[in-house]
Design a protein around this motif. Structure first.
Motif, PDB file in Angstrom:
ATOM      1  N   GLN A 108     -10.947 -12.150 -12.809  1.00 16.09           N
ATOM      2  CA  GLN A 108     -10.441 -10.828 -12.435  1.00 16.09           C
ATOM      3  C   GLN A 108     -11.538  -9.751 -12.376  1.00 16.09           C
ATOM      4  O   GLN A 108     -11.242  -8.573 -12.205  1.00 16.09           O
ATOM      5  N   THR A 109     -12.792 -10.159 -12.453  1.00 14.51           N
ATOM      6  CA  THR A 109     -13.879  -9.190 -12.370  1.00 14.51           C
ATOM      7  C   THR A 109     -14.050  -8.705 -10.932  1.00 14.51           C
ATOM      8  O   THR A 109     -14.191  -9.507 -10.009  1.00 14.51           O
ATOM      9  N   LEU A 110     -14.047  -7.392 -10.751  1.00 19.23           N
ATOM     10  CA  LEU A 110     -14.287  -6.785  -9.445  1.00 19.23           C
ATOM     11  C   LEU A 110     -15.643  -6.101  -9.372  1.00 19.23           C
ATOM     12  O   LEU A 110     -16.150  -5.839  -8.280  1.00 19.23           O
ATOM     13  N   ASN A 111     -16.200  -5.809 -10.519  1.00 20.97           N
ATOM     14  CA  ASN A 111     -17.436  -5.039 -10.567  1.00 20.97           C
ATOM     15  C   ASN A 111     -18.123  -5.350 -11.891  1.00 20.97           C
ATOM     16  O   ASN A 111     -17.460  -5.646 -12.886  1.00 20.97           O
ATOM     17  N   THR A 112     -19.448  -5.299 -11.903  1.00 20.19           N
ATOM     18  CA  THR A 112     -20.197  -5.605 -13.123  1.00 20.19           C
ATOM     19  C   THR A 112     -21.298  -4.568 -13.310  1.00 20.19           C
ATOM     20  O   THR A 112     -22.004  -4.209 -12.362  1.00 20.19           O
ATOM     21  N   TYR A 113     -21.445  -4.106 -14.540  1.00 22.78           N
ATOM     22  CA  TYR A 113     -22.520  -3.189 -14.908  1.00 22.78           C
ATOM     23  C   TYR A 113     -23.500  -3.923 -15.818  1.00 22.78           C
ATOM     24  O   TYR A 113     -23.095  -4.525 -16.814  1.00 22.78           O
ATOM     25  N   ARG A 114     -24.770  -3.862 -15.433  1.00 24.77           N
ATOM     26  CA  ARG A 114     -25.824  -4.538 -16.198  1.00 24.77           C
ATOM     27  C   ARG A 114     -26.621  -3.499 -16.978  1.00 24.77           C
ATOM     28  O   ARG A 114     -27.073  -2.497 -16.429  1.00 24.77           O
ATOM     29  N   ASP A 117     -24.234  -6.667 -31.306  1.00 21.06           N
ATOM     30  CA  ASP A 117     -23.506  -5.564 -31.923  1.00 21.06           C
ATOM     31  C   ASP A 117     -22.709  -4.803 -30.880  1.00 21.06           C
ATOM     32  O   ASP A 117     -21.569  -4.394 -31.129  1.00 21.06           O
ATOM     33  N   VAL A 118     -23.316  -4.606 -29.707  1.00 23.85           N
ATOM     34  CA  VAL A 118     -22.608  -3.935 -28.625  1.00 23.85           C
ATOM     35  C   VAL A 118     -21.398  -4.755 -28.198  1.00 23.85           C
ATOM     36  O   VAL A 118     -20.276  -4.238 -28.066  1.00 23.85           O
ATOM     37  N   ALA A 119     -21.604  -6.054 -27.980  1.00 22.45           N
ATOM     38  CA  ALA A 119     -20.504  -6.923 -27.561  1.00 22.45           C
ATOM     39  C   ALA A 119     -19.390  -6.933 -28.606  1.00 22.45           C
ATOM     40  O   ALA A 119     -18.206  -6.841 -28.269  1.00 22.45           O
ATOM     41  N   PHE A 120     -19.767  -7.049 -29.884  1.00 21.47           N
ATOM     42  CA  PHE A 120     -18.765  -7.028 -30.954  1.00 21.47           C
ATOM     43  C   PHE A 120     -17.978  -5.727 -30.928  1.00 21.47           C
ATOM     44  O   PHE A 120     -16.748  -5.728 -31.062  1.00 21.47           O
ATOM     45  N   GLY A 171     -11.156   2.570 -28.257  1.00 19.58           N
ATOM     46  CA  GLY A 171     -11.436   1.466 -27.351  1.00 19.58           C
ATOM     47  C   GLY A 171     -10.730   1.573 -26.023  1.00 19.58           C
ATOM     48  O   GLY A 171     -10.995   0.779 -25.109  1.00 19.58           O
ATOM     49  N   ALA A 172      -9.857   2.571 -25.872  1.00 20.81           N
ATOM     50  CA  ALA A 172      -9.036   2.658 -24.664  1.00 20.81           C
ATOM     51  C   ALA A 172      -9.869   2.783 -23.401  1.00 20.81           C
ATOM     52  O   ALA A 172      -9.530   2.221 -22.357  1.00 20.81           O
ATOM     53  N   GLY A 173     -10.982   3.518 -23.462  1.00 17.39           N
ATOM     54  CA  GLY A 173     -11.785   3.734 -22.270  1.00 17.39           C
ATOM     55  C   GLY A 173     -12.363   2.469 -21.683  1.00 17.39           C
ATOM     56  O   GLY A 173     -12.713   2.435 -20.502  1.00 17.39           O
ATOM     57  N   ALA A 174     -12.477   1.416 -22.488  1.00 18.48           N
ATOM     58  CA  ALA A 174     -13.026   0.146 -22.010  1.00 18.48           C
ATOM     59  C   ALA A 174     -11.928  -0.867 -21.726  1.00 18.48           C
ATOM     60  O   ALA A 174     -12.199  -2.069 -21.646  1.00 18.48           O
ATOM     61  N   SER A 175     -10.700  -0.401 -21.538  1.00 22.59           N
ATOM     62  CA  SER A 175      -9.585  -1.328 -21.308  1.00 22.59           C
ATOM     63  C   SER A 175      -9.716  -2.084 -19.995  1.00 22.59           C
ATOM     64  O   SER A 175      -8.998  -3.061 -19.772  1.00 22.59           O
ATOM     65  N   SER A 176     -10.624  -1.669 -19.131  1.00 22.73           N
ATOM     66  CA  SER A 176     -10.821  -2.360 -17.854  1.00 22.73           C
ATOM     67  C   SER A 176     -11.752  -3.559 -17.966  1.00 22.73           C
ATOM     68  O   SER A 176     -11.971  -4.257 -16.974  1.00 22.73           O
ATOM     69  N   ILE A 177     -12.323  -3.832 -19.137  1.00 20.03           N
ATOM     70  CA  ILE A 177     -13.297  -4.916 -19.225  1.00 20.03           C
ATOM     71  C   ILE A 177     -12.627  -6.268 -19.010  1.00 20.03           C
ATOM     72  O   ILE A 177     -11.512  -6.521 -19.446  1.00 20.03           O
ATOM     73  N   THR A 178     -13.348  -7.144 -18.316  1.00 18.42           N
ATOM     74  CA  THR A 178     -12.919  -8.533 -18.148  1.00 18.42           C
ATOM     75  C   THR A 178     -13.737  -9.471 -19.029  1.00 18.42           C
ATOM     76  O   THR A 178     -13.302 -10.579 -19.327  1.00 18.42           O
ATOM     77  N   GLY A 179     -14.909  -9.027 -19.426  1.00 17.25           N
ATOM     78  CA  GLY A 179     -15.744  -9.849 -20.282  1.00 17.25           C
ATOM     79  C   GLY A 179     -17.116  -9.234 -20.464  1.00 17.25           C
ATOM     80  O   GLY A 179     -17.509  -8.319 -19.738  1.00 17.25           O
ATOM     81  N   ILE A 202     -21.321  -6.058 -18.498  1.00 17.18           N
ATOM     82  CA  ILE A 202     -19.912  -5.824 -18.779  1.00 17.18           C
ATOM     83  C   ILE A 202     -19.170  -5.881 -17.460  1.00 17.18           C
ATOM     84  O   ILE A 202     -19.454  -5.103 -16.539  1.00 17.18           O
ATOM     85  N   GLY A 203     -18.246  -6.835 -17.341  1.00 18.44           N
ATOM     86  CA  GLY A 203     -17.425  -6.956 -16.147  1.00 18.44           C
ATOM     87  C   GLY A 203     -16.167  -6.128 -16.291  1.00 18.44           C
ATOM     88  O   GLY A 203     -15.612  -5.993 -17.381  1.00 18.44           O
TER      89      GLY A 203
END
Length: 865
Positions: free
Chosen positions: A538-544, A563-566, A579-587, A598-599
């Motif tokens: 379901q990833t549409l976009n990825t930020y590196r 630590d960031v991933a956790f 955590g609501a602002g990152a509710s769009s993450i796929t992984g 972050i997808g």
């Protein structure tokens, strides 16, 4: 008041051109006092149009931050104006009368008025029963009728004229501040009430606030000028709506009093919780409660047979935190407020979409209308339990719209549906001014959206001779509820939390839509076919994100990408408010020891600003696997390296793809006991971050004590004492830029060192690196071509350039301190101070060479010699 989604921090904007257009240059004005000797100096005008002093992307300048707690804003200002105040700064805006009072005294400075990016409204607990009507999560017709009736009871325009808010108040009809970025207009508010449609010149898109549910100006009642009078068109409309809801058989049109009231109306009377620590909210709540009692009983006496009233401070409101095993029906109506709503989706989506309730099978399909994506949480954004499938659809489409213009079009539809259903009663927004002591403080930042109490004020403000040596004394008009990052949500909570923890980005305080990369070196955007690996489903976009190697937690341990991933997996997976602002993450995919991705499942213009505002926590203290297991995994990665890892979430469950060794799913899972309202990170000595302020003396085993009570929520009269990261006490501090692990990476000393590394430029280029390499081992000559590298803050004690100086420059090669901006004309973020700046760090004044001539060794001369 509650923070809308979060505070406080936003991301580096690769979508900046979409949101703001081109980057404005720095606008500098002379110091202006505007006829008052005690107005804050006007060095620059922010995006709000208000004056401020310049801001600087570093700090803190002082060694200690003490936050003293008061019962309310009145008590805070009484203290400020006393003979021996215990605070230097306030966190609550002054009422017009108070601002006028302090304006007559040379003892105070007052900030310029700022349009607060927040709003005030009446909220309803949508899962509750009101007078025998089940609101059914916002979906029952009787509930709509009751809420529309209440909306007719007061005149917002008249309310904004009362003495407590006059001159600072603007009525609103939608739950979106007009100051939010995105230019979302109001839909035509005259059609909100189909039973009593309106006509007139304001019946248009972009109508002024105070138009909806308003058939005529209020004549006043019970001493309140803004209450609709008995027999008026609006109060009769309110009565008719109550009749339509089944609460009564009829009403007297001469008095608007209900007749033949249903028996269930008295046995199911709601309770109105009225905040008593804010004067406008007291007036609003008490007047509206009296109007509701009147329409039932004919008397303006509260409480009454049909309505209970309770008054109390924010800590007494039972609506938050939320329950994780059932819907807690412990409140009905509330005089609510939100602050920090920088983009219009922050309220329309994150506050009211049912994805952000505390999710339970009993209220999710097939049993109820709430989103199946909602997770059980103690920190739900949507604590009202508004679960309207139609509104969810509109607000979700708005949030995920691929362009700002499409988001605005869908936002208009969401506003119109919200208004017609009267899900809340938006009442007003306001401008704010803050008073503080005029006794030597400089660099107090007047944030363009919130005013004086903000992250950069506490970073930048400086006083060479403060009332308490080395100390900022900040007033808190309310007691924080929790500093646990899994629970924190109110402004006082986040004032403390966001000073201890960093996030990936920070907004420019004078132009909130300009976003700075705060922790990563670089952020890039990729399509799935350019990643080099299989993107999560379901990833549409990825930020590196390219990660530096010079960020450390306050316990001396390095901040890793794990630590960031956790932090992201646990805050999103627990349904935490922050955590609501990152509710769009796929992984989250760890690519190497310096890069992670972050997808996300959205292409919307708000994704990146919302995505990068989460606090970064040290996984070792919060993991369910235990600190020793985390330390062992770090040791393995340090000695032998770690392979690529990919983590996804199924609800709250962490899943692993690719290789996840040695950081297993268990290590990436938070201890569930730590996400509860009762868990106290201060008492448990794990209140450790990488931010500018730390909790007491932090050692390798955890944080110290920073609360007067020893707990995370000290009572009124208590305080927090935070220490600059780099100090163990108010007077025992490391010299600027003398430690790579025990000083904040954005300290003033580190900025001075960065400027030295760049040879006085705004970024470290190949010229700096080539120059310092050429000067390696050269004889000391204070006027020679290598003089810069042989003097100043980064030079060796002998002056001879060694591998240390070469390494220092190499560390920040090709970096910019304020990416994606540059500290050069026409590329600077709005309102930033002159380059190179004079910086302060405790007792040290760090002067650029342009101000003080060079000398060796530092600090006898300029830091960037």
């Amino acid at each position: 008041m509650r923070i809308a989604k979060t505070l406080v921090t936003f991301a580096v904007v690769f979508s900046l051109a979409i949101l703001t257009g081109s980057t404005p240059g720095n606008l500098q004005l002379p110091t202006i006092r505007t006829g008052h000797a005690n107005l804050q100096p006007c060095q620059v005008v922010g995006s709000s149009g208000a004056c401020s002093e310049f801001w600087y992307p570093a700090g803190p300048s002082m060694n200690t931050l003490v936050a003293n707690i008061f019962t309310d804003s009145t008590a805070e200002y009484v203290n400020l104006q006393s003979s021996f105040p215990s605070i230097d700064f306030t966190d609550s805006s002054c009422l017009p009368s108070t601002c006028a009072s302090v304006n007559t005294s040379p003892n105070f400075l007052v900030t310029a008025p700022v349009g607060e990016i927040g709003y005030y409204e009446i909220q309803y607990m949508m899962a509750n029963n009101f007078w025998g009507c089940q609101f059914a999560f916002g979906n029952s017709n009787c509930g709509i009728q009751i809420r529309q009736g209440i909306a007719h009871m007061l005149d917002k325009n008249q309310f904004c004229n009362f003495s407590g808010v006059a001159g600072t108040c603007t009525p609103i009809d939608n739950p979106v501040p007009t100051t939010s970025t995105g230019d979302l207009p109001s839909p035509d508010p005259c059609g909100y009430d189909a039973s009593f449609p309106q006509l007139g010149p304001n019946c248009t898109v972009g109508a002024p606030g105070g138009t909806s549910y308003h058939l005529g100006a209020a004549a006043g009642a019970n001493g309140y000028a803004w209450l609709q009078a008995p027999g008026s068109a609006d109060l009769n409309s309110a009565a008719q709506h109550f009749v339509n809801a089944g609460l009564a058989k009829g009403f007297n049109p001469a008095t608007s009093i209900l007749t033949c009231i249903s028996g269930s109306a008295a046995t199911n009377k709601p309770t109105f919780f009225i905040r008593n620590d804010n004067t406008p909210r007291i007036q609003l709540g008490e007047s509206l409660a009296s109007q509701m009692c009147y329409i039932f009983t004919g008397a303006y006496t509260t409480p009454c047979t049909y309505l209970n009233t309770v008054e109390g401070p924010i800590t007494a409101f039972p609506g938050f935190p939320t329950a994780t095993t059932s819907v807690d029906l412990n409140w009905w109506m509330y005089t609510a407020a939100y602050s920090h709503v920088p983009f219009f989706d922050d309220s329309l989506y994150y506050n009211y979409n049912s994805r952000f309730v505390s999710g339970l099978p009993s209220i999710q399909p097939p049993n109820g209308p709430c989103s199946t994506q909602a997770l059980p949480t103690s920190g739900a954004n949507n604590y009202m339990y508004l679960c309207s499938p139609n509104y969810d659809s509109l607000s979700s489409q708005m949030e995920n719209a691929p362009s700002l213009s499409q988001a605005v079009a869908l936002g208009l539809q969401a506003e119109a549906y919200f208004g017609a259903n009267a899900f809340t009663l938006p009442v007003f927004e306001k401008t704010v001014q803050f008073a503080y002591l005029n006794n030597g403080w400089i660099r107090a930042i007047n944030d363009a959206g919130v005013g004086l109490p903000n992250y950069f004020t506490w970073q930048n403000t400086y006083n060479p001779s403060p009332p308490v040596a080395g100390t900022i004394r900040q007033g808190l008009s309310r007691t924080p509820i929790s500093v646990n990052p899994y629970i924190a949500s109110t402004p006082p909570d986040l004032y403390i939390v966001n000073n201890v923890y960093d996030s990936l980005s920070r907004p420019n305080p004078l132009a909130p839509s300009q976003l700075l990369s705060w922790m990563p070196l670089l952020i890039q955007q990729f399509a799935n076919d350019g990643l080099g690996y299989m993107a999560p489903p379901q990833t549409l976009n990825t930020y590196r994100f390219t990660w530096p190697n010079d960020i450390f937690f306050q316990d001396g341990r390095q901040v890793t990408m794990y630590d960031v991933a956790f932090s992201y997996l646990s805050l999103v997976g627990s349904g935490a408010f922050l955590g609501a602002g990152a509710s769009s993450i796929t992984g989250i995919t760890i690519i190497s020891n310096r890069q992670f991705d972050i997808g996300v499942n959205s292409l919307g213009p708000f994704v990146l600003p919302n995505l990068t505002n989460l606090p970064i926590l040290p996984g070792r203290y919060w993991t369910n696997a235990g600190a020793s297991s985390w330390d062992s995994a770090v040791a393995i990665c340090t000695s032998t390296g770690c392979s690529s890892s990919q983590y996804t979430l199924t609800g709250s469950t962490v899943n692993c793809a690719l290789s996840c060794s040695p950081f297993s799913e268990a290590l990436m899972t938070v201890n569930p006991a730590y996400t509860t309202v009762t868990f106290d990170p201060i008492a448990s000595h794990i209140f450790v971050g990488s931010g500018p302020w730390q909790c007491g003396t932090v050692t390798s085993s955890g944080s110290g004590m920073c609360s007067s009570s020893g707990a995370q929520s000290p009572p009124v009269g208590g305080s927090y004492t935070l220490t600059r990261f780099g100090c163990s006490t108010n007077t025992t501090c490391l010299a600027p830029a003398t430690s790579a692990t025990r000083i904040n990476f954005h300290s003033s000393g580190d900025l001075a060192l960065f400027i030295w590394e760049s040879a006085g430029q705004s970024s470290v280029t190949i010229n700096s690196l080539s120059s310092v390499v050429f000067c390696y081992g050269q004889p000391v000559n204070p006027v020679g071509s290598c003089a810069h590298w042989q003097q100043g803050i980064g030079a060796s004690s002998t002056g001879v350039v060694s591998i240390n100086q070469v390494s220092e420059v190499s560390l920040h090669f090709n970096n910019d301190w304020i990416s994606p901006f540059m500290w050069v004309p026409h590329q600077m973020p709005l309102g930033i101070g002159d380059f190179p700046p004079v910086l302060y760090e405790g007792s040290a004044t760090l002067n650029p060479a342009s101000i003080v001539g060079c000398a060796s060794p530092y600090p006898a001369g300029g830091y960037d010699c």
